[in-house]
Design an enzyme around this catalytic site. Structure first.
Site, short mmCIF file in Angstrom:
data_model
loop_
_atom_site.label_atom_id
_atom_site.label_comp_id
_atom_site.label_asym_id
_atom_site.label_seq_id
_atom_site.Cartn_x
_atom_site.Cartn_y
_atom_site.Cartn_z
N ASP A 171 11.82 -74.12 96.84
CA ASP A 171 12.99 -74.87 97.28
C ASP A 171 13.91 -75.07 96.07
O ASP A 171 13.51 -75.68 95.08
CB ASP A 171 12.50 -76.22 97.84
CG ASP A 171 13.65 -77.10 98.32
OD1 ASP A 171 14.82 -76.77 98.04
OD2 ASP A 171 13.37 -78.12 98.98
N HIS B 185 28.47 -72.08 99.45
CA HIS B 185 29.36 -72.45 100.56
C HIS B 185 28.59 -72.99 101.78
O HIS B 185 29.19 -73.41 102.76
CB HIS B 185 30.29 -71.28 100.95
CG HIS B 185 29.61 -70.10 101.55
ND1 HIS B 185 30.28 -68.93 101.84
CD2 HIS B 185 28.33 -69.87 101.91
CE1 HIS B 185 29.44 -68.06 102.37
NE2 HIS B 185 28.26 -68.61 102.42
C1 LIG Z 1 23.68 -67.35 103.46
S1 LIG Z 1 22.14 -66.84 102.92
C2 LIG Z 1 22.53 -65.88 101.48
C3 LIG Z 1 21.47 -64.86 101.16
C4 LIG Z 1 21.80 -63.96 99.95
N1 LIG Z 1 22.12 -64.72 98.77
C5 LIG Z 1 22.91 -63.02 100.30
O1 LIG Z 1 24.05 -63.27 99.96
O2 LIG Z 1 22.62 -62.02 100.94
C6 LIG Z 1 21.48 -68.31 102.19
C7 LIG Z 1 20.07 -68.16 101.69
O3 LIG Z 1 19.65 -69.41 101.10
C8 LIG Z 1 18.31 -69.62 101.47
N2 LIG Z 1 17.99 -71.05 101.34
C9 LIG Z 1 18.39 -72.07 102.16
N3 LIG Z 1 17.89 -73.23 101.70
C10 LIG Z 1 17.16 -72.95 100.59
C11 LIG Z 1 16.41 -73.75 99.67
N4 LIG Z 1 16.32 -75.07 99.83
N5 LIG Z 1 15.80 -73.13 98.64
C12 LIG Z 1 15.90 -71.77 98.47
N6 LIG Z 1 16.60 -70.98 99.30
C13 LIG Z 1 17.23 -71.55 100.34
C14 LIG Z 1 18.24 -69.11 102.89
O4 LIG Z 1 16.91 -68.87 103.30
C15 LIG Z 1 19.07 -67.84 102.78
O5 LIG Z 1 18.30 -66.72 102.41
#
Ligand SMILES: C[S@@+](CC[C@H](N)C(=O)[O-])C[C@H]1O[C@@H](n2cnc3c(N)ncnc32)[C@H](O)[C@@H]1O
Length: 373
Positions: A257, A275
């Protein structure tokens, strides 16, 4: 006299008729979106591309290639009319006597010629499918109720579904794949542009290690590892995402996380992550990033790929870029995300204890932002 009558009396006939046409276009904007979704689901971009007429197809050829029931042919013409008027496809006419319309691809639909699989040629089809996923579009009908009631859940996604998007994605494999596949398409697109731009490549030169936080399936980390083999790349994401990520040896996946811990590296990459979160949450993420990287003198930095509203490059002109940026911003409000202007970015960088930043506007409507500890 009725109020509507008064309004009409204040307007010229010309303005009334112009206003009526404009309202039809605004109100039926969703028809354009749904026509695009339908064309992708029917495989029309690929059918035009593969037709062998130099990238064009008549209505009959198109119907043949997508195995359309003959009774639906007149409706297909109407679908294609909307999509040519809105610029998704182009339209030429064969010379007489046949005179049939020949549909072609535009710069937009060329990006939708994909086979929807895990190959690098899938274009942006799965990204656009994510943008048009009913789980994300349906909550928009509750936007005004959400605006007027601050006792309601924090986003209209949560108001509609009863839980936030990340909790729902952790529970529902289909939504998780839709998000993962869409973002993988987007990352492949971004990295393709990035590696063609020397100013963008410079951002990664001189690094020995990089962790892509919220890096999903690792598409960017894998491409950076291939282009800069000396950079040790890892990806941090939530457990259910890492469990599905394709392991290949070049990239290390860490389940965790980002609000708790980010593994140490010379640079932290955050693409399309900031964002999704409110300012106070972004400050927390950036503070964790700061703990993970060395000092500015030792080359430590955070690399953000996101929009800087009002900034960026676009060959298609200022109006198109501005419309794309503000639409994207409001779309993200569905789960309480949003795009930021430069002064808004600066505020969260300073609050998180960073000393400076540089915007590198080489990704069209998006930018790379280097942030220094
Ligand atoms: C909009 S996606 C972007 C994925 C990647 N960076 C891309 O641009 O292809 C947001 C990512 O953040 C991850 N995410 C959300 N909350 C998170 C957390 N607390 N810790 C780590 N990753 C997290 C989601 O699982 C997802 O893979």
């Amino acid at each position: 006299m009725a109020l509507t009558g008064d309004i009409y009396k204040l307007m010229s006939t010309e303005d009334m008729l112009q206003g009526h046409a404009e309202l039809c276009i605004h109100a039926y904007g969703f028809v354009k979106s749904m026509a695009l979704k339908c064309a992708m689901e029917l495989g029309i971009p690929a059918a035009i591309h593969g037709n062998g007429r130099g990238g064009g197809a008549t209505l009959g050829e198109l119907a043949n290639r997508i195995a359309l029931p003959p009774s639906r042919l007149p409706r297909l013409r109407r679908l294609m009319r909307v999509l040519t008027v809105s610029g998704v496809f182009s339209l030429q006419h064969q010379p007489e006597p046949a005179g049939d319309a020949v549909y072609g691809l535009t710069v937009a639909s060329r990006l939708l010629v994909g086979d929807n699989d895990e190959t690098s040629s899938s274009g942006l089809t799965r990204l656009v499918s994510l943008m048009l996923d009913p789980n994300l579009t349906a909550p928009f009908s509750g936007m005004s109720a959400w605006f007027m009631d601050d006792e309601r859940p924090r986003s209209f996604f949560e108001m509609h579904h009863g839980e936030d998007m990340w909790d729902m994605a952790a529970r529902e494999a289909a939504l998780s794949s839709t998000i993962g596949d869409g973002m993988t398409d987007d990352s492949r697109f971004v990295v393709e542009v990035l590696l063609r731009e020397s100013r963008a490549c410079d951002v990664f030169r001189g690094l020995w290690s990089m962790v892509d936080v919220g890096g999903g399936s690792g598409a960017i980390a894998r491409a950076i590892a291939a282009a800069f083999p000396h950079v040790e790349c890892s990806v941090l994401d939530l457990p259910h995402v890492v469990a599905e990520a394709p392991e290949d040896g070049d990239v290390r996946f860490v389940s965790g996380d980002m609000f708790e811990y980010i593994p140490p590296a010379d640079a932290v990459l955050l693409k399309s992550v900031m964002h999704d979160w409110r300012d106070d949450e972004c400050v927390k993420i950036l503070q964790k990033c700061k703990e993970a990287i060395p000092s500015r003198d030792e080359g430590g930095k955070v690399i953000i790929i996101n929009m800087v509203v009002g900034s960026g490059t676009s060959n298609q002109g200022k109006d198109l870029k501005e419309e794309a940026q503000v639409l994207y911003d409001l779309f993200l409000m569905v789960f309480e995300g949003g795009e930021r202007e430069e002064h808004e970015w600066e505020k969260i960088f300073l609050e998180a204890g960073f000393s400076g930043y540089k915007i590198i506007p080489v990704l069209g409507i998006r930018s790379i932002i280097e942030v220094y500890p």
